[in-house]
Motif scaffolding. Sequence first.
Motif, PDB file in Angstrom:
ATOM      1  N   VAL A 154       7.620   2.559  11.979  1.00 57.95           N
ATOM      2  CA  VAL A 154       7.255   1.524  12.958  1.00 57.95           C
ATOM      3  C   VAL A 154       5.762   1.569  13.241  1.00 57.95           C
ATOM      4  O   VAL A 154       5.085   0.536  13.309  1.00 57.95           O
ATOM      5  CB  VAL A 154       8.074   1.692  14.263  1.00 57.95           C
ATOM      6  CG1 VAL A 154       7.522   0.822  15.378  1.00 57.95           C
ATOM      7  CG2 VAL A 154       9.529   1.355  14.002  1.00 57.95           C
ATOM      8  N   LEU A 155       5.236   2.784  13.406  1.00 59.51           N
ATOM      9  CA  LEU A 155       3.791   2.912  13.627  1.00 59.51           C
ATOM     10  C   LEU A 155       3.005   2.384  12.433  1.00 59.51           C
ATOM     11  O   LEU A 155       1.926   1.798  12.596  1.00 59.51           O
ATOM     12  CB  LEU A 155       3.421   4.371  13.899  1.00 59.51           C
ATOM     13  CG  LEU A 155       3.929   4.946  15.222  1.00 59.51           C
ATOM     14  CD1 LEU A 155       3.603   6.434  15.300  1.00 59.51           C
ATOM     15  CD2 LEU A 155       3.351   4.196  16.403  1.00 59.51           C
ATOM     16  N   ALA A 156       3.544   2.599  11.229  1.00 64.56           N
ATOM     17  CA  ALA A 156       2.877   2.080  10.027  1.00 64.56           C
ATOM     18  C   ALA A 156       2.803   0.559  10.072  1.00 64.56           C
ATOM     19  O   ALA A 156       1.758  -0.033   9.755  1.00 64.56           O
ATOM     20  CB  ALA A 156       3.613   2.552   8.778  1.00 64.56           C
ATOM     21  N   ALA A 157       3.884  -0.059  10.465  1.00 66.28           N
ATOM     22  CA  ALA A 157       3.880  -1.522  10.571  1.00 66.28           C
ATOM     23  C   ALA A 157       2.881  -1.994  11.626  1.00 66.28           C
ATOM     24  O   ALA A 157       2.152  -2.971  11.416  1.00 66.28           O
ATOM     25  CB  ALA A 157       5.285  -2.010  10.899  1.00 66.28           C
ATOM     26  N   GLN A 158       2.819  -1.290  12.746  1.00 64.90           N
ATOM     27  CA  GLN A 158       1.850  -1.655  13.791  1.00 64.90           C
ATOM     28  C   GLN A 158       0.425  -1.431  13.308  1.00 64.90           C
ATOM     29  O   GLN A 158      -0.474  -2.230  13.581  1.00 64.90           O
ATOM     30  CB  GLN A 158       2.111  -0.846  15.054  1.00 64.90           C
ATOM     31  CG  GLN A 158       3.404  -1.212  15.743  1.00 64.90           C
ATOM     32  CD  GLN A 158       3.709  -0.296  16.916  1.00 64.90           C
ATOM     33  OE1 GLN A 158       3.087   0.739  17.092  1.00 64.90           O
ATOM     34  NE2 GLN A 158       4.687  -0.698  17.724  1.00 64.90           N
ATOM     35  N   LEU A 180      -0.608  -1.528  10.265  1.00 66.92           N
ATOM     36  CA  LEU A 180      -0.961  -2.558   9.285  1.00 66.92           C
ATOM     37  C   LEU A 180      -1.409  -3.842   9.981  1.00 66.92           C
ATOM     38  O   LEU A 180      -2.371  -4.494   9.550  1.00 66.92           O
ATOM     39  CB  LEU A 180       0.219  -2.822   8.346  1.00 66.92           C
ATOM     40  CG  LEU A 180       0.509  -1.721   7.333  1.00 66.92           C
ATOM     41  CD1 LEU A 180       1.825  -1.991   6.608  1.00 66.92           C
ATOM     42  CD2 LEU A 180      -0.630  -1.601   6.341  1.00 66.92           C
ATOM     43  N   ALA A 181      -0.735  -4.186  11.059  1.00 69.20           N
ATOM     44  CA  ALA A 181      -1.139  -5.384  11.805  1.00 69.20           C
ATOM     45  C   ALA A 181      -2.469  -5.168  12.526  1.00 69.20           C
ATOM     46  O   ALA A 181      -3.343  -6.051  12.523  1.00 69.20           O
ATOM     47  CB  ALA A 181      -0.049  -5.744  12.810  1.00 69.20           C
ATOM     48  N   ALA A 230      -6.890  -2.462   5.998  1.00 64.81           N
ATOM     49  CA  ALA A 230      -5.456  -2.524   6.323  1.00 64.81           C
ATOM     50  C   ALA A 230      -4.631  -1.776   5.280  1.00 64.81           C
ATOM     51  O   ALA A 230      -3.674  -1.065   5.607  1.00 64.81           O
ATOM     52  CB  ALA A 230      -5.005  -3.970   6.435  1.00 64.81           C
ATOM     53  N   LEU A 231      -4.984  -1.917   4.038  1.00 68.15           N
ATOM     54  CA  LEU A 231      -4.247  -1.268   2.957  1.00 68.15           C
ATOM     55  C   LEU A 231      -4.351   0.251   3.029  1.00 68.15           C
ATOM     56  O   LEU A 231      -3.343   0.965   2.867  1.00 68.15           O
ATOM     57  CB  LEU A 231      -4.773  -1.769   1.605  1.00 68.15           C
ATOM     58  CG  LEU A 231      -4.040  -1.266   0.370  1.00 68.15           C
ATOM     59  CD1 LEU A 231      -2.591  -1.734   0.389  1.00 68.15           C
ATOM     60  CD2 LEU A 231      -4.740  -1.746  -0.878  1.00 68.15           C
ATOM     61  N   VAL A 254       2.646   5.112   5.406  1.00 69.66           N
ATOM     62  CA  VAL A 254       3.842   5.016   4.555  1.00 69.66           C
ATOM     63  C   VAL A 254       4.088   6.351   3.852  1.00 69.66           C
ATOM     64  O   VAL A 254       5.232   6.805   3.727  1.00 69.66           O
ATOM     65  CB  VAL A 254       3.697   3.854   3.538  1.00 69.66           C
ATOM     66  CG1 VAL A 254       4.743   3.944   2.438  1.00 69.66           C
ATOM     67  CG2 VAL A 254       3.811   2.518   4.253  1.00 69.66           C
ATOM     68  N   ALA A 255       3.023   7.026   3.422  1.00 68.70           N
ATOM     69  CA  ALA A 255       3.166   8.334   2.762  1.00 68.70           C
ATOM     70  C   ALA A 255       3.760   9.358   3.729  1.00 68.70           C
ATOM     71  O   ALA A 255       4.655  10.134   3.356  1.00 68.70           O
ATOM     72  CB  ALA A 255       1.815   8.811   2.236  1.00 68.70           C
TER      73      ALA A 255
END
Length: 135
Positions: free
Chosen positions: A61-65, A67-68, A85-86, A93-94
């Motif tokens: 979830v933190l990864a998704a946040q 990324l945004a 962002a990448l 993700v890792a």
Amino acid sequence: MSPMGSHDSDAPVGELVTRASQQISELVREEMRLARAEMSRKGKRYGWGGGLFGGAGLVGVLAAQALAAAAIAALALVLPLWASALIIGAALVAVAALLGVAGKKQVARAGGPVPEKTIDSVKADVAEIKEKAHR
């Protein structure tokens, strides 16, 4: 045979049946204690595995946040916006993947939710009882 003689021969059998019943009751209690201990150990492993899976979900979830948020982050000042962002997203993700793998290993180490050692022990007890009954 006289009724008295048959009565005398029944007394040892009755005593043996009583003793066997007591031993079987004790054996069942011991097997239940063993099952309880085994399930407790497995429960702890499932707890650790579930906690690690939960950690993987949280980091996901933190990864998704991230990324945004990375789209408007300060890294965009140094790198192109898409590269910032990448990089952040890939790092999170890792971490999520590592936590997921660790959680899977914990659950696999716990084995199935069946008290396998206790079942094997009960099978051995039943086999021994059958063997002694046939003697």
